[in-house]
Design a protein around this motif. Structure first.
Motif, PDB file in Angstrom:
ATOM      1  N   THR A 113      12.412  -0.064  -1.242  1.00 41.91           N
ATOM      2  CA  THR A 113      11.548  -0.113  -2.416  1.00 41.91           C
ATOM      3  C   THR A 113      10.126   0.261  -2.039  1.00 41.91           C
ATOM      4  N   TRP A 129       6.462  -0.016  -3.061  1.00 40.66           N
ATOM      5  CA  TRP A 129       5.719  -0.967  -3.895  1.00 40.66           C
ATOM      6  C   TRP A 129       4.234  -0.637  -3.861  1.00 40.66           C
ATOM      7  N   GLU A 143       0.519  -3.789  -8.073  1.00 34.13           N
ATOM      8  CA  GLU A 143       1.616  -4.754  -8.008  1.00 34.13           C
ATOM      9  C   GLU A 143       2.810  -4.302  -8.856  1.00 34.13           C
ATOM     10  N   GLU A 144       3.324  -3.111  -8.559  1.00 33.90           N
ATOM     11  CA  GLU A 144       4.489  -2.626  -9.286  1.00 33.90           C
ATOM     12  C   GLU A 144       5.309  -1.689  -8.417  1.00 33.90           C
ATOM     13  N   VAL A 145       6.591  -1.575  -8.780  1.00 29.67           N
ATOM     14  CA  VAL A 145       7.516  -0.720  -8.037  1.00 29.67           C
ATOM     15  C   VAL A 145       7.304   0.729  -8.448  1.00 29.67           C
ATOM     16  N   THR A 166       0.790  -1.679  -3.928  1.00 28.53           N
ATOM     17  CA  THR A 166       0.140  -2.965  -3.697  1.00 28.53           C
ATOM     18  C   THR A 166      -1.121  -3.141  -4.541  1.00 28.53           C
TER      19      THR A 166
END
Length: 216
Positions: A149, A151, A156-158, A153
């Motif tokens: 995954t 991510w 704060e989302e994929v 940072t």
């Protein structure tokens, strides 16, 4: 008037009774505006467009909206020792999270972080990972199969999820041992010597060809 939330003086699009003006990549319909529709259209959306947008009319705040982008999902099939490439679509800091699907695989969790041109990975990945506008993992093995995954940072989302399957490469059969076995069979075949001899020749050619192509 539409602006980015933290850039109030950077007008993306605005309309009045006469016309509408907008920056490249943004659009407001004057016909719809005259009907009371203040919608903003964002064209060619990419990850750089993710932010909060605000709309005001006559100095009064009308609304604030956040643009998010659905995470991508890919399935990757590679063979042992092939490189695994995980594309990075943004310039912000990201982390790579690995969830194992193999019983003999290393522990799951965060394995790498990327900040600009800096790549930091756990000890077991340091010698195998490199950054090339993507994270490249070398010398893969079946134990590397799993879900990776990407991510973001900062937000704060994929960004992207990779479901990876690494297949074990089966070694090619040893040519000398294969021919020895067939030679024993020749002795038992008696009258079929000529036909069996042709089988050996064809098999040796096939093995040699497979080795050149790296397959069996």
């Amino acid at each position: 008037m539409w602006t980015v939330f933290h850039k109030q003086h950077d007008i993306l699009a605005q309309c009045d009774r006469i016309s509408c003006q907008s920056k490249e990549g943004f659009y407001m319909s004057h016909d719809q505006y005259l009907k009371g529709d203040l919608s903003l259209t964002i064209t060619d959306v990419d990850y750089t467009k993710r932010t909060w947008y605000t709309c005001e009319c006559g100095g009064v705040d009308i609304c604030a909206m956040s643009l998010g982008i659905e995470a991508l999902s890919s399935s990757v099939w590679i063979k042992s020792n092939e490189n695994l490439v995980l594309d990075l679509f943004i310039s912000e800091s990201v982390k790579v999270i690995y969830n194992s699907t193999g019983a003999a695989a290393p522990s799951s969790g965060q394995i790498c972080t990327v900040a600009g041109s800096s790549l930091q990975c756990k000890d077991e990945y340091t010698q195998r990972a490199s950054l090339i506008s993507a994270v490249e993992l070398r010398e893969t093995a079946p134990s590397d199969s799993g879900v990776y995954t990407i991510w973001d940072t900062s937000n704060e989302e994929v960004i992207h999820t990779y479901t990876v399957t690494v297949e074990e490469v089966q070694p090619c059969p040893d040519e000398s041992s294969t021919v020895t076995v067939l030679a024993v069979l020749l002795a038992l075949m008696g009258a079929g010597l000529v036909a069996a001899g042709l089988v050996i020749v064809q098999l040796r050619k096939k093995i040699s060809s497979s080795r050149k192509e790296g397959i069996c």
